[in-house]
Design a protein around this motif. Structure first.
Motif, short mmCIF file in Angstrom:
data_model
loop_
_atom_site.label_atom_id
_atom_site.label_comp_id
_atom_site.label_asym_id
_atom_site.label_seq_id
_atom_site.Cartn_x
_atom_site.Cartn_y
_atom_site.Cartn_z
N ALA A 16 -9.66 -5.11 -7.05
CA ALA A 16 -10.15 -4.90 -5.81
C ALA A 16 -10.06 -3.65 -5.10
O ALA A 16 -9.57 -2.69 -5.50
N GLU A 17 -10.98 -3.48 -3.86
CA GLU A 17 -10.72 -2.28 -3.18
C GLU A 17 -9.47 -1.86 -2.78
O GLU A 17 -8.73 -2.96 -2.25
N PRO A 18 -8.89 -0.71 -2.50
CA PRO A 18 -7.90 -0.54 -2.10
C PRO A 18 -7.44 -0.96 -0.66
O PRO A 18 -8.41 -0.72 0.14
N ALA A 19 -6.28 -1.65 -0.54
CA ALA A 19 -5.77 -2.12 1.07
C ALA A 19 -5.05 -0.94 1.59
O ALA A 19 -5.06 -0.82 2.84
N ALA A 20 -4.33 0.12 0.96
CA ALA A 20 -3.64 1.20 1.22
C ALA A 20 -3.32 2.19 0.02
O ALA A 20 -3.64 1.67 -0.87
N TYR A 21 -3.14 3.16 0.41
CA TYR A 21 -3.10 4.28 -0.52
C TYR A 21 -2.31 5.49 -0.10
O TYR A 21 -2.03 5.69 1.33
N ILE A 22 -1.67 5.96 -0.80
CA ILE A 22 -0.87 7.52 -0.35
C ILE A 22 -1.37 8.41 -1.38
O ILE A 22 -1.59 8.23 -2.66
N GLU A 23 -1.39 9.65 -1.14
CA GLU A 23 -1.63 10.81 -1.92
C GLU A 23 -0.73 11.94 -1.70
O GLU A 23 0.11 11.97 -0.55
N PHE A 24 -0.22 12.55 -2.71
CA PHE A 24 0.94 13.44 -2.65
C PHE A 24 1.11 14.45 -3.78
O PHE A 24 0.13 14.18 -4.88
N ASP A 25 1.86 15.34 -3.61
CA ASP A 25 2.13 16.49 -4.62
C ASP A 25 3.34 16.94 -4.04
O ASP A 25 3.47 17.93 -3.33
N CYS A 26 4.45 16.53 -4.92
CA CYS A 26 5.92 16.83 -4.50
C CYS A 26 6.67 16.72 -5.85
O CYS A 26 6.74 16.29 -6.59
#
Length: 120
Positions: free
Chosen positions: A65-75
């Motif tokens: 399915a298409e994403p309902a939510a997302y996060i992007e990160f670099d930690c």
């Protein structure tokens, strides 16, 4: 708040740690599945404590399915990351797929929340 290791089933996921193990992706497209999550009145943001570099997408009821939510990160250390506020609240009962963009992404815990109206 839900531990990263809690799931019904998964693909390309390992675990790291003893007391509260983090889920660790071993490939692009790795996923965790939880069934029967009840969002009741609704949620309009996703918050996760993660480590690594990449993207985690939340897909409802179908891994494709298409994403309902997302996060992007670099930690380099475990950090709480908030999704952009969702245009449409998630409500009702759904299966949740947590899909990882690459390998060696670590997910300690996560939750959905109703963001305060005054937050951006």
């Amino acid at each position: 708040e839900t531990p990263g290791s809690e799931m019904f089933t998964c693909a390309d996921i390992g675990f790291e740690g003893d007391l509260n193990p983090a889920a660790v992706s071993s490939a692009d497209g790795a996923w965790i599945y939880l069934k029967g999550a009840d969002f009741k009145e609704g949620a309009n943001e996703f918050i996760a404590k993660v480590k690594g570099k990449g993207r985690i997408e939340i897909r409802l009821d179908d891994v494709n399915a298409e994403p309902a939510a997302y996060i992007e990160f670099d930690c380099e250390e475990f950090t709480n990351i908030r999704s952009p506020r969702l245009d449409d609240k998630i409500s009702g009962e759904h299966g949740i797929y947590i899909v990882f963009s690459g390998s060696d992404i670590k997910l300690q815990n996560w939750k959905f929340a109703a963001a305060a109206e005054d937050q951006e």
